[in-house]
Design an enzyme around this catalytic site. Structure first.
Site, PDB file in Angstrom:
ATOM      1  N   ARG A 223       1.051  -1.205   0.100  1.00  0.00           N
ATOM      2  CA  ARG A 223      -0.018  -0.039  -0.007  1.00  0.00           C
ATOM      3  C   ARG A 223       0.911   1.303  -0.026  1.00  0.00           C
ATOM      4  NH1 ARG A 223      -3.786  -2.527  -1.694  1.00  0.00           N
ATOM      5  NH2 ARG A 223      -5.706  -2.869  -0.666  1.00  0.00           N
ATOM      6  N   HIS A 271      -1.559  -0.259  -9.758  1.00  0.00           N
ATOM      7  CA  HIS A 271      -2.176  -0.949  -8.850  1.00  0.00           C
ATOM      8  C   HIS A 271      -2.849  -2.360  -9.774  1.00  0.00           C
ATOM      9  CE1 HIS A 271      -4.428  -1.226  -4.616  1.00  0.00           C
ATOM     10  NE2 HIS A 271      -4.063  -2.214  -5.124  1.00  0.00           N
TER      11      HIS A 271
HETATM   12  N1  LIG Z   1      -1.205  -4.183  -5.254  1.00  0.00           N
HETATM   13  C1  LIG Z   1      -2.198  -5.244  -5.201  1.00  0.00           C
HETATM   14  O1  LIG Z   1      -2.760  -5.481  -6.202  1.00  0.00           O
HETATM   15  C2  LIG Z   1      -2.485  -5.968  -3.777  1.00  0.00           C
HETATM   16  C3  LIG Z   1      -3.364  -7.200  -3.903  1.00  0.00           C
HETATM   17  C4  LIG Z   1      -3.743  -7.785  -2.770  1.00  0.00           C
HETATM   18  C5  LIG Z   1      -3.278  -7.098  -1.602  1.00  0.00           C
HETATM   19  N2  LIG Z   1      -2.396  -6.300  -1.295  1.00  0.00           N
HETATM   20  C6  LIG Z   1      -1.928  -5.601  -0.280  1.00  0.00           C
HETATM   21  O2  LIG Z   1      -0.923  -6.763   0.373  1.00  0.00           O
HETATM   22  C7  LIG Z   1      -1.241  -6.789   1.782  1.00  0.00           C
HETATM   23  C8  LIG Z   1      -0.845  -7.971   2.517  1.00  0.00           C
HETATM   24  O3  LIG Z   1      -1.777  -9.027   2.041  1.00  0.00           O
HETATM   25  P1  LIG Z   1      -1.897 -10.209   2.969  1.00  0.00           P
HETATM   26  O4  LIG Z   1      -3.224 -10.983   2.518  1.00  0.00           O
HETATM   27  O5  LIG Z   1      -0.669 -11.043   2.795  1.00  0.00           O
HETATM   28  O6  LIG Z   1      -2.048  -9.801   4.407  1.00  0.00           O
HETATM   29  P2  LIG Z   1      -1.860 -10.466   5.831  1.00  0.00           P
HETATM   30  O7  LIG Z   1      -2.120 -11.936   5.555  1.00  0.00           O
HETATM   31  O8  LIG Z   1      -3.021  -9.764   6.798  1.00  0.00           O
HETATM   32  O9  LIG Z   1      -0.460 -10.212   6.156  1.00  0.00           O
HETATM   33  C9  LIG Z   1      -0.119  -9.314   6.827  1.00  0.00           C
HETATM   34  C10 LIG Z   1       1.373  -9.337   7.235  1.00  0.00           C
HETATM   35  O10 LIG Z   1       2.065  -7.917   7.822  1.00  0.00           O
HETATM   36  C11 LIG Z   1       2.499  -8.168   9.035  1.00  0.00           C
HETATM   37  N3  LIG Z   1       2.288  -6.898   9.769  1.00  0.00           N
HETATM   38  C12 LIG Z   1       1.074  -6.204  10.119  1.00  0.00           C
HETATM   39  N4  LIG Z   1       1.465  -5.283  10.844  1.00  0.00           N
HETATM   40  C13 LIG Z   1       2.729  -5.233  11.043  1.00  0.00           C
HETATM   41  C14 LIG Z   1       3.637  -4.453  11.920  1.00  0.00           C
HETATM   42  N5  LIG Z   1       3.113  -3.367  12.441  1.00  0.00           N
HETATM   43  N6  LIG Z   1       4.910  -4.854  11.833  1.00  0.00           N
HETATM   44  C15 LIG Z   1       5.279  -5.646  11.180  1.00  0.00           C
HETATM   45  N7  LIG Z   1       4.542  -6.659  10.517  1.00  0.00           N
HETATM   46  C16 LIG Z   1       3.259  -6.497  10.272  1.00  0.00           C
HETATM   47  C17 LIG Z   1       1.576  -9.437   9.682  1.00  0.00           C
HETATM   48  O11 LIG Z   1       2.411  -9.940  10.896  1.00  0.00           O
HETATM   49  P3  LIG Z   1       1.705 -11.093  11.528  1.00  0.00           P
HETATM   50  O12 LIG Z   1       2.079 -12.311  10.698  1.00  0.00           O
HETATM   51  O13 LIG Z   1       2.367 -11.258  12.968  1.00  0.00           O
HETATM   52  O14 LIG Z   1       0.487 -10.699  11.830  1.00  0.00           O
HETATM   53  C18 LIG Z   1       1.583 -10.173   8.363  1.00  0.00           C
HETATM   54  O15 LIG Z   1       2.655 -11.015   8.400  1.00  0.00           O
HETATM   55  C19 LIG Z   1      -2.889  -6.271   2.045  1.00  0.00           C
HETATM   56  O16 LIG Z   1      -2.910  -5.736   3.064  1.00  0.00           O
HETATM   57  C20 LIG Z   1      -2.871  -5.134   0.787  1.00  0.00           C
HETATM   58  O17 LIG Z   1      -2.541  -3.816   1.321  1.00  0.00           O
HETATM   59  C21 LIG Z   1      -2.075  -5.308  -2.524  1.00  0.00           C
END
Ligand SMILES: NC(=O)c1ccc[n+]([C@@H]2O[C@H](COP(=O)([O-])OP(=O)(O)OC[C@H]3O[C@@H](n4cnc5c(N)ncnc54)[C@H](OP(=O)(O)O)[C@@H]3O)[C@@H](O)[C@H]2O)c1
Length: 308
Positions: A223, A271
């Site tokens: 993001r 995006h």
């Molecule tokens: N560009 C695009 O097309 C696209 C598409 C889809 C998603 N995205 C982005 O990708 C992001 C990640 O997706 P996801 O499904 O992998 O999310 P997720 O499963 O919720 O994973 C988030 C990860 O970030 C870590 N995290 C959260 N807060 C943190 C902090 N303060 N310090 C350190 N680590 C932290 C979490 O740690 P823990 O494991 O310890 O909880 C987890 O490992 C989404 O939120 C979205 O913004 C972008």
């Protein structure tokens, strides 16, 4: 009969209606799927935050809101949404993200731009092997883990960083502030797959960018607010960061006068890193409704206090 309301941009209905109906049938669920149930009769909402539905107050019988999007930063602040909220973890979306990230890592690793666009003389520069190119993934959730594992399979030494402590085969796992320092210290390529929360805003800033080896590359499909844009531009201008590939921005579409567009060391993509794929996403939604009906815990439920 289970009443499910589809609340997303109108054009999404044509894409999702057939896959959702098929997934509900496959899961043995009797669902009345519509755009226009009476709010107090709805049991589940399939939701995208850019739909007209913003006030969930009348949805008194709703057992869960099931997001079509992986990122939920635009939903968690909705005070009317008091029922369980589940984000999208879709195998199709994950596969797309792995392909996009791997492609951009290999572009940097192999020096593809140099050899295809800018080389005007016979000057062989052999890229190192992947095993000599440390890569760090910030965020080890559904997407970060999948990307980290693919890069490790290709031979890159991969460090991952998360909020909580983790142990993942083939990945050096770090967490917390000290962990971030370690994760950045050797990274030649950094991939951001953190959610947008108050705790992750400006995670890459002038201090943390300075921890990276000179010339490191940044890939951000997470993001926009994860990066302090002014700090990144300064680091690119000063050579601390060699190049950045950015898919997400604080304002989207990225305004045409934004310095990223014309910067010679920035690649902007609109995006497109990973889309939710209706066929696979519909099965995830059906599975969560089946769980809700069986009073089993929902998958991928958002923790409102953490914001993801
Ligand atoms: N560009 C695009 O097309 C696209 C598409 C889809 C998603 N995205 C982005 O990708 C992001 C990640 O997706 P996801 O499904 O992998 O999310 P997720 O499963 O919720 O994973 C988030 C990860 O970030 C870590 N995290 C959260 N807060 C943190 C902090 N303060 N310090 C350190 N680590 C932290 C979490 O740690 P823990 O494991 O310890 O909880 C987890 O490992 C989404 O939120 C979205 O913004 C972008």
């Amino acid at each position: 009969m289970i009443n499910v309301q589809f609340a997303a941009l109108p054009e999404r209905w044509a894409t999702y209606e057939t896959p959702l109906r098929a997934a509900f049938a496959e899961a043995g669920l009797e669902v009345d799927l519509r755009l226009d149930h009476a709010p107090d009769e709805v049991n589940y909402v399939v939701y995208a935050p850019n739909s007209d539905l913003q006030d969930f107050t009348p949805y008194t019988r709703c057992k869960a809101v099931l997001s079509l999007w992986a990122g939920v930063e635009k939903i968690v602040s909705n005070q009317t949404l008091t029922m369980p909220l589940c984000r999208m973890v879709d195998p199709g979306l994950t596969a797309g993200m792995v392909e996009w990230v791997t492609g951009h890592v290999l572009r940097y690793h192999l020096g593809i731009d140099r050899t295809t666009h800018t080389q005007d003389r016979w000057e062989p520069v052999v890229p190192p092997l992947a095993e000599e190119r440390p890569v760090t993934v910030l965020g080890l959730g559904a997407l970060g883990q999948a990307c980290a594992s693919m890069l490790a399979t290709l031979g890159f030494p991969v460090t991952g960083w998360s909020r909580s402590k983790k142990s993942i085969d083939g990945i050096t796992c770090r967490h917390g502030d000290d962990g971030l320092r370690d994760a950045l210290a050797t990274a030649q390529i950094v991939i951001l797959l953190l959610p947008d929360t108050p705790a992750t805003e400006n995670k890459l800033n002038s201090d943390t960018l300075a921890l990276l080896p000179k010339g490191a590359r940044i890939i951000n499909p997470g993001r926009g607010p994860l990066i302090d844009d002014d700090a990144l531009l300064a680091a690119l201008d000063g050579g601390q960061i060699g190049h950045a590939t950015l898919d997400v921005f604080r304002i989207e579409p990225l305004p045409m006068d934004h310095p990223y567009w014309a910067h010679p060391r920035v690649t902007v993509t609109p995006h497109i890193a990973a889309e939710t794929r209706p066929l696979t996403a519909a099965r995830v939604i059906a599975d969560n409704i089946r769980r809700g009906e069986a009073e089993a815990p929902f998958l991928h439920q958002v923790d409102r206090t953490l914001g993801y």
